[in-house]
Design an enzyme around this catalytic site. Sequence first.
Site: not given
Ligand code: NAP
Length: 313
Positions: A228, A276
Amino acid sequence: MNVLLCGDFDAHAFAAWHRALAEAMPEARWWTLDQARAQAAAVNAAVVANPPPGSLQGLPKLRLIQSLWAGVDRLLADRSLPAGVPIARMVDPAMNAAMAETALWATLALQRDFFRYARQQRQGRWQQHAQRRADETPVLVLGQGEMGRTTARTLAQAGFVVSGWSRGGSAAEPGVKSLAGDQALWQALPQTQVLINLLPLTPHTLGLLNAPLFATLPRGAGVVNLARGRHLVDDDLLAALDSGQVGHAVLDVFHAEPLPTGHAFWSHPGVTLLPHVAAQTDARSAAAVAVANLRALRDGAPLRHRVEPTRGY
Ligand code: NAP
């Protein structure tokens, strides 16, 4: 089952989603916001993509809010979301794989100086640099959720030295060192040649990619932000690029999208940017994922990929 479909998509995107969802679940009635408003008491579920704030109010039988997007930071920012209604986000293996491909491309290009050679080509300059090996290139993936874990595993398979950082530590992935908590992050940064951000956006992760973090990386490290825009403090990155502290940045996400004309990232030689597209939602596979949860709701089975609103992801 009566399902509201709404989001910030244009008419073309709405039609494509409507088609994909209706094909995946022909037995449901798929309603626009206007249709749902007219029959508010009959709406059972909502499939949404950052809907306008307030869209989900006044639906007394709403039992599930299913996001079509993986990131739910904008959805959760809507203070009028009905309390107690489960929220699920999009988790699609096809998207995870696409994200890992983008991260692999960026990491390879940073490791092998391909962005630097592209810059040299524009300058008409023939100059070779020492070749670095993958197994001598430490990569740190912030976030070990759906995307972070797939990315870390893919990079480890490609031979990189990979660590994955999360709050609580992640399940063992072959070749990936699991790091947990703030202290582990700050200890790992000085050894990190490529930093990849795949954290969810929460109050704790907002602005994490900032001057103190860049100053802790080895000089010339690469920064890849695929999560993000608001994880990054833009001016801090520009200063770190100008001083050479950060060697190159790959950015897919921005504070404002589209990235405003004239923003320094457009023309900075140390930035490679994408609009994006690191992992686009594929309507075909995502519709099946959303519909699986709708059927679980109908059948009284457990819902998958629940979001914890207090945690923010
Ligand atoms: P997710 O599954 O919700 O990721 C959760 C992970 O982040 C877990 O390992 C969690 O740790 C860790 N985490 C959360 N808060 C934390 C903190 N304060 N300190 C350390 N670790 C923390 O997310 P995702 O689905 O993989 O998506 C990742 C990102 O990609 C998001 O921001 C999403 O919006 C973005 N995204 C981008 C695109 C693009 O095209 N650019 C597309 C889709 C998604 P714990 O499990 O230990 O809580």
